[in-house]
Scaffold this active site. Structure first.
Site, PDB file in Angstrom:
ATOM      1  N   ASP A  40       6.447 -22.311 -18.516  1.00  0.00           N
ATOM      2  CA  ASP A  40       7.548 -21.343 -19.419  1.00  0.00           C
ATOM      3  C   ASP A  40       8.372 -22.088 -20.592  1.00  0.00           C
ATOM      4  O   ASP A  40       8.581 -21.511 -21.422  1.00  0.00           O
ATOM      5  CB  ASP A  40       8.863 -21.008 -18.231  1.00  0.00           C
ATOM      6  N   GLU A 117     -23.106  -7.002  -5.977  1.00  0.00           N
ATOM      7  CA  GLU A 117     -21.887  -7.159  -6.409  1.00  0.00           C
ATOM      8  C   GLU A 117     -21.036  -5.953  -5.862  1.00  0.00           C
ATOM      9  O   GLU A 117     -21.530  -4.977  -5.560  1.00  0.00           O
ATOM     10  CB  GLU A 117     -21.672  -6.897  -7.767  1.00  0.00           C
ATOM     11  N   LYS A 119     -18.665  -3.086  -5.625  1.00  0.00           N
ATOM     12  CA  LYS A 119     -18.157  -1.915  -6.744  1.00  0.00           C
ATOM     13  C   LYS A 119     -16.791  -1.656  -6.444  1.00  0.00           C
ATOM     14  O   LYS A 119     -16.101  -1.309  -5.230  1.00  0.00           O
ATOM     15  CB  LYS A 119     -19.169  -0.668  -6.279  1.00  0.00           C
ATOM     16  N   ASP A 121     -13.134  -0.056  -6.758  1.00  0.00           N
ATOM     17  CA  ASP A 121     -12.624   1.069  -7.128  1.00  0.00           C
ATOM     18  C   ASP A 121     -11.558   1.373  -8.093  1.00  0.00           C
ATOM     19  O   ASP A 121     -10.342   1.142  -7.674  1.00  0.00           O
ATOM     20  CB  ASP A 121     -12.315   1.692  -5.540  1.00  0.00           C
ATOM     21  N   TYR A 232     -18.299  -7.007 -14.992  1.00  0.00           N
ATOM     22  CA  TYR A 232     -19.563  -7.053 -14.437  1.00  0.00           C
ATOM     23  C   TYR A 232     -20.660  -7.087 -15.392  1.00  0.00           C
ATOM     24  O   TYR A 232     -21.776  -6.987 -14.836  1.00  0.00           O
ATOM     25  CB  TYR A 232     -19.551  -5.933 -13.282  1.00  0.00           C
ATOM     26  N   LYS A 320     -22.924   3.409  -1.549  1.00  0.00           N
ATOM     27  CA  LYS A 320     -21.556   3.825  -1.309  1.00  0.00           C
ATOM     28  C   LYS A 320     -21.155   3.402   0.249  1.00  0.00           C
ATOM     29  O   LYS A 320     -22.089   3.858   1.007  1.00  0.00           O
ATOM     30  CB  LYS A 320     -21.395   5.374  -1.426  1.00  0.00           C
ATOM     31  N   CYS A 414      14.641  24.211  14.445  1.00  0.00           N
ATOM     32  CA  CYS A 414      14.467  22.964  13.517  1.00  0.00           C
ATOM     33  C   CYS A 414      15.115  21.724  14.292  1.00  0.00           C
ATOM     34  O   CYS A 414      15.823  21.750  15.088  1.00  0.00           O
ATOM     35  CB  CYS A 414      15.648  23.034  12.353  1.00  0.00           C
ATOM     36  N   CYS A 417      18.498  20.678  12.867  1.00  0.00           N
ATOM     37  CA  CYS A 417      19.938  21.558  13.118  1.00  0.00           C
ATOM     38  C   CYS A 417      19.884  22.590  14.435  1.00  0.00           C
ATOM     39  O   CYS A 417      20.730  22.958  14.447  1.00  0.00           O
ATOM     40  CB  CYS A 417      20.288  22.146  11.738  1.00  0.00           C
ATOM     41  N   CYS A 432      13.018  26.089   8.162  1.00  0.00           N
ATOM     42  CA  CYS A 432      14.094  26.067   8.685  1.00  0.00           C
ATOM     43  C   CYS A 432      15.167  26.921   7.726  1.00  0.00           C
ATOM     44  O   CYS A 432      15.219  26.573   6.459  1.00  0.00           O
ATOM     45  CB  CYS A 432      14.825  24.749   8.857  1.00  0.00           C
ATOM     46  N   CYS A 438      21.738  22.119   7.048  1.00  0.00           N
ATOM     47  CA  CYS A 438      20.700  21.295   7.933  1.00  0.00           C
ATOM     48  C   CYS A 438      20.480  20.012   7.354  1.00  0.00           C
ATOM     49  O   CYS A 438      20.249  19.742   6.097  1.00  0.00           O
ATOM     50  CB  CYS A 438      19.400  21.994   7.848  1.00  0.00           C
TER      51      CYS A 438
HETATM   52  N1  5U1 Z   1     -19.892  -4.364  -9.976  1.00  0.00           N
HETATM   53  C1  5U1 Z   1     -20.313  -3.466 -10.810  1.00  0.00           C
HETATM   54  N2  5U1 Z   1     -19.784  -2.335 -10.933  1.00  0.00           N
HETATM   55  N3  5U1 Z   1     -20.602  -1.809 -11.927  1.00  0.00           N
HETATM   56  C2  5U1 Z   1     -20.312  -0.482 -12.373  1.00  0.00           C
HETATM   57  N4  5U1 Z   1     -21.408  -3.673 -11.640  1.00  0.00           N
HETATM   58  C3  5U1 Z   1     -21.215  -2.465 -12.118  1.00  0.00           C
HETATM   59  N5  5U1 Z   1     -22.322  -1.874 -13.197  1.00  0.00           N
HETATM   60  C4  5U1 Z   1     -22.054  -0.745 -13.657  1.00  0.00           C
HETATM   61  C5  5U1 Z   1     -21.172  -0.034 -13.180  1.00  0.00           C
HETATM   62  C6  5U1 Z   1     -21.118   1.317 -14.015  1.00  0.00           C
HETATM   63  O1  5U1 Z   1     -23.071  -0.305 -14.525  1.00  0.00           O
HETATM   64  C7  5U1 Z   1     -24.194  -1.015 -15.165  1.00  0.00           C
HETATM   65  C8  5U1 Z   1     -25.047  -0.139 -15.561  1.00  0.00           C
HETATM   66  C9  5U1 Z   1     -23.716  -1.992 -16.070  1.00  0.00           C
END
Ligand code: 5U1
Length: 674
Positions: A40, A117, A119, A121, A232, A320, A414, A417, A432, A438
């Site tokens: 800091d 690797e 994936k 979300d 990635y 998946k 309800c 009430c 209700c 209520c």
């Molecule tokens: N881990 C990972 N997720 N992901 C998503 N690798 C990876 N590669 C991707 C995508 C859409 O596309 C490759 C074609 C580079």
């Protein structure tokens, strides 16, 4: 002796390098070597020096992570290299099929090295670096064009603004990396908790929270949200060309990018299957959401030979994970009354781990659903996490049912009430009818009343509301305006300053726009959009109260159900006396009349807006239409006069074309109003 500008600049450069180095150790290596207080101190020193010499500030300075003002909208940008999506493998068989197809390209090989690797979300983005500096960050969009979100991405500390040169021979002239932005599950839960307290809509899942945060027009909001990234992929221009995907990731790691350590180089598809099985269960320990495994051919030459189909590379596939379900015991069925009186059943469960979080409640929707499932207290039930936050019960394991169990009898009164519940013909929800007597409805209504899109009363959340109700201080929303500092000081742990703030926030809500007030009234079937439409057709609550069902349903965007609900709402004696109280407390029940300077050129015309306008925001467009005597509607019909079409219009545009409604471009619209 006074320093020269060159010396000051050198000091600044050194200071920035030092801070960037500590950032790298903290965010990437997870191994800080100085205490936070020292970090800091360095950061403040840099800020002070830059404040004295603003002409020496550079865009890669750590102080510039939140530097720019909110923009009106995101600019569309063309990607230099297309971002492909991935083909999915929804089972081990589909995974093997993909591998066998790839193997056919290499008849001399028995197996191909594959890199696995997780994936993530999250939200896919690309980052461009020119001569080591971050020049652009964009969303994936449709793969060819995305949105320029550089300013927001710069607020994420694990994204280097400047590449780290300590561990590579040469920084590439141009580098594009791809990765996934995500919000850790713990941050997502904290954010939703906060939003719940403020009466704001909760995010459905960490992915929506992450993507919503990064697509905020104000980068300060992004900066307040805890976001992270895993990189990635990388496209390197220059003379460095790694031979394998693994080497590419190692190179990117050395440049200061955050690469997910949960990965493995596999010699064949059996090792890949093993990796998938391990992470199918272990993923819930990670603290971030993953929905599968990405498998890539490791050898870059082989990737080139395999090439791409029209939408995805042949050298990669996404396996998946199967949707997460769990078996647990149904302890009880709680029946809750919401703010509009809707009564809904919630399953109370023996807590069970599901998709990374502990689940103790699940949705049961309505009485019919309970009957359909024949679910009974004590049953073993299957719970599934869908896209929503609240998981749902999808089935009962009858084989484990206690023979003495009894069918669940849905209550007729309800739970709050005791009023007899009502169910309209053709509806599945019971209500209700006790609108203001209520307590459960009152609690829900007050929480809604104070929320952002209603009366927007800052600092009053569900726990304060609960205390108002419990202590009998507030019996309907109008009572909020009669609260005194002394009343507020009787609440738990309340100091004078906070009490003052609360009173001020309540008082300043008295002049909210009519649409906010109509929304706050909590009329069944009247949400935010309908409230907007009503406010553009009526200039006061009194006028709205006098409207007949026919009059209301003749308004574009107001259906029969809403019209009936509005009429019956205003017939309720308790509502009438609440409105009287609001008026006496000085709450503005009418829209301030604009001085009508303009000719009412739009009288009799109904407008629908779709897409993003570039020269003004929606509120302004709405305001102008109303000022010129026009009306707004939320949906397109034959009665619509004009549909104003901005960028990326929605289905309203298609409907307008279909119904032959006059379409106005933004330019046409601007000409019409000025
Ligand atoms: N881990 C990972 N997720 N992901 C998503 N690798 C990876 N590669 C991707 C995508 C859409 O596309 C490759 C074609 C580079």
């Amino acid at each position: 002796m006074k320093s020269t500008i060159t010396e000051i600049n050198e000091n600044l450069l050194k200071l920035r390098d030092k801070i960037n180095h500590h950032n790298y150790l903290y965010y990437l290596k997870d191994a800080p070597v100085i205490p936070d207080s020292e970090y800091d101190r360095l950061f403040n020193e840099l800020k002070e020096l830059e404040a004295l010499y603003p002409e020496l500030i550079t865009p890669d300075s750590p102080t510039q992570r939140v530097g720019e003002l909110p923009s009106e909208k995101f600019e569309q940008v063309a990607h230099k290299y297309r971002l492909f999506s991935l083909d999915n493998a929804n089972s081990k068989e589909e995974l093997s099929d993909w591998y066998n197809r790839a193997l056919k390209f290499f008849p001399n090989d028995k197996d191909i090295e594959l890199f696995c690797e997780l994936k993530i979300d999250g939200l896919a983005i690309s980052l461009s670096y020119e001569n080591g500096f971050l020049t652009r960050g964009a969303t994936r969009g449709d793969g060819k064009t995305g949105e320029n979100i550089t300013t927001n991405l710069k607020t994420i500390k694990s994204i280097p603004l400047k590449l780290y040169s300590g561990e590579v021979d040469k920084i590439p002239e141009f580098l594009e990396v791809r990765g996934e932005i995500f919000m850790p599950i713990s941050s997502f839960e904290k954010l939703n908790e906060k939003r719940r307290k403020l009466g704001e809509m909760e995010f459905a899942n960490p992915r929506n929270a992450g993507s919503g945060s990064v697509r905020q027009l104000d980068p300060k909001i992004t900066s307040d949200r805890d976001l992270d990234i895993f990189i990635y992929a990388g496209i390197i221009e220059g003379n460095h060309s790694p031979a394998t995907h693994k080497d590419t990731l190692e190179f990117l790691r050395n440049l200061g990018f955050k690469i997910n350590p949960a990965s493995k180089l596999c010699r064949n598809i059996d090792e890949v299957a093993e990796f998938c099985d391990i992470w199918k269960n272990k993923r819930f320990e990670l603290g971030y959401a993953t929905d599968g495994v990405v498998i890539k051919v490791n050898d870059i030459n082989k990737q080139d030979e395999l090439g791409f189909t029209s939408r995805a590379p042949r050298w990669a596939v996404a396996y998946k994970f199967p949707p997460e379900e769990a078996l647990t015991t149904l302890r009880a069925i709680a029946i809750n009354t919401g703010r509009t009186g809707a009564v809904t059943p919630v399953a109370i469960l023996e807590p069970v781990k599901l998709a990374g979080t502990t689940v103790a409640r699940a949705s049961l929707h309505n009485a019919d659903e309970i009957q359909r499932l024949d679910v009974r207290i004590g049953d073993k039930v299957w719970v599934k996490k869908a896209a929503e936050i609240i998981p749902k019960i999808i089935g009962v394991d009858i084989s484990q049912r206690n023979p003495d169990s009894e069918q669940f009898i849905y209550p007729q009164t309800c739970p709050s009430c005791g009023a007899y519940l009502e169910r309209k013909e053709g509806e599945v929800i019971t209500y209700c009818p006790n609108l203001t007597g209520c307590m459960a409805q009152l609690q829900g209504w007050l929480e809604y009343w104070v929320s952002r899109t209603a009366m927007d009363i800052d600092g009053v959340g569900s726990s304060l509301v609960a205390q108002f109700v419990e202590k009998g201080l507030v019996k309907d929303p109008a009572d909020l305006y009669g609260l005194t500092i002394e009343d507020i000081l009787t609440l738990d742990r309340m100091a004078e300053k906070s009490a003052n703030n609360i009173i001020n926030a309540i008082q300043s809500s008295k002049i909210r726009p009519l649409a906010g007030l109509i929304n706050a009234l909590g009329i069944k079937y009247v949400g935010r959009e309908t409230a907007e439409i009503l406010s553009s057709n009526f200039s006061s609550i009194e006028d709205l109260k006098l409207a007949s069902c026919e009059q209301l349903s003749s308004i574009e965007g107001i259906g029969e159900k809403s019209a009936q609900s509005i009429v019956s709402y205003f017939q309720n004696q308790k509502v009438i006396s609440m409105l009287e109280k609001l008026k006496n407390y000085g709450v503005k029940l009418e829209e301030e009349k604009h001085e009508i300077l303009e000719e009412q050129t739009l009288t009799g015309k109904t407008f629908v807006l779709t897409g993003t306008l570039t020269s003004m925001d929606r509120n302004k467009a709405t305001d102008i239409i109303k000022r010129l005597g026009g009306k707004l509607s939320g949906s397109v019909s034959e009665r619509t006069s004009y549909v104003v079409v901005g960028e990326n219009p929605g289905s309203k545009y298609e409907k307008a074309l279909k119904l032959n409604v006059t379409i106005l471009s933004e330019e046409d619209f601007v000409k019409m109003i000025y």
